[in-house]
Design a protein around this motif. Structure first.
Motif: not given
Ligand SMILES: Nc1ncnc2c1ncn2[C@@H]1O[C@H](COP(=O)(O)OP(=O)(O)O)[C@@H](O)[C@H]1O
Ligand SMILES: [Mg+2]
Length: 275
Positions: A113, A177, A180-181, A197
């Motif tokens: 991330v 985010q 992305q995670l 992050p």
């Protein structure tokens, strides 16, 4: 940049007894990296044990992101070695792999991330599509399965599923985010890497994203490396801490000990500035 005159590394406390029971999952040794005249990393060693969270802290420009890019096999150092204990391959120096081998290894075993979601996501694809892309690289071809697994991963990242077909470009920073995670954990990676992050998110959103990470750590056996210039983030997340300055590790040890009894002058400054 020169490292001459810097005090030696303080590393008298290495590993918690609980963590010493197993061999390291990651071993990086003697990593050197220069960009022209700039020495980004100088003689860096890093070790990560299974199931721990290693926090890497240091001011901007200290080499944290460069080191994480090496761990993600995105970049190759001028010198150094990199070993990951993986279930399906013999131990070898990963820096010697070619681009294709790196890509496959990264897709199967490493999740990342980035602070900047543009580095991790295709902003104009759907969020579910971004997660599915990771599954595709690893060989999943069935559409219904791709969608089911992308959905499950977004759910685990506490992303609101009603928005799973929205493009990241339409979403807030916190949601980006989470996408992305979701992509990073979709294949249950051996190693989860997080580069700042939550930097740039509102404080309340930052806390929620960190809560999600903590929940994932409780529920899954994950090994994590988290980089931040923010000592508060490292303090809430890390079991063990590495302090970087000017491309070198100046101190490392258990998080509690680093925060309560820092040995290196630079760490003392960092900790006291934060208190
Ligand atoms: N691609 C690059 N080209 C030139 N210099 C770079 C590059 N990446 C990093 N650097 C330099 O290397 C040093 C370490 O950078 P970085 O790893 O991004 O630090 P941090 O993440 O701790 O802020 C900085 O001086 C930075 O300017
Ligand atoms: Mg950085």
């Amino acid at each position: 940049m020169t490292l001459a005159g810097m005090p030696p590394v303080v590393a008298r406390r290495q590993v918690a007894p609980r963590l010493m029971l197993e061999d390291p999952i990651l071993r990086m040794t003697g990593v050197e990296k220069s960009f022209g005249d700039v020495t980004a990393l100088s003689g860096v060693d890093a070790t990560v044990y299974p199931g721990e969270v290693l926090g890497i802290v240091g001011e901007s420009g200290s080499g944290k992101s460069t080191l994480l890019r090496m761990m993600n096999l995105e970049d190759t150092p001028n010198h150094g070695h990199y070993h990951l204990a993986l279930p399906d391959r013999e131990d070898s120096d990963l820096f010697s792999l070619d681009r294709f081998e790196r890509r496959m290894l990264r897709a199967r075993h490493i999740g990342i991330v980035y602070q900047n979601p543009h580095l991790g996501l295709l902003m104009n694809h759907t969020s579910s599509g971004n997660v599915a892309e990771r599954l595709l690289v690893a060989g999943e071809r069935n559409f219904a399965e791709l969608r089911r697994r992308a959905r499950a991963s977004l759910d685990a990242s506490e992303f609101p599923l009603a928005r799973m077909d929205a493009r990241p470009a339409e979403l807030s920073g916190g949601m980006q985010q989470r996408v992305q995670l979701a992509k990073a954990i979709a294949l249950e990676p051996t190693l989860l890497l997080l580069d700042e992050p939550t930097t740039g998110l509102d404080v309340s959103v930052q806390a929620l994203v960190l809560d999600t990470l903590k929940r994932l750590l409780r529920e899954r056996r994950m090994t994590m490396v988290i980089v931040s210039h923010d000592l508060g983030v490292i303090r809430t997340m890390a079991d063990r801490v590495m302090v970087m300055r000017g491309g070198a590790v100046v101190e490392e040890g258990l998080a509690d000990q680093i925060f309560q009894d820092p040995q290196h002058e630079y760490t003392q400054q960092l900790v006291h500035a934060k208190l």
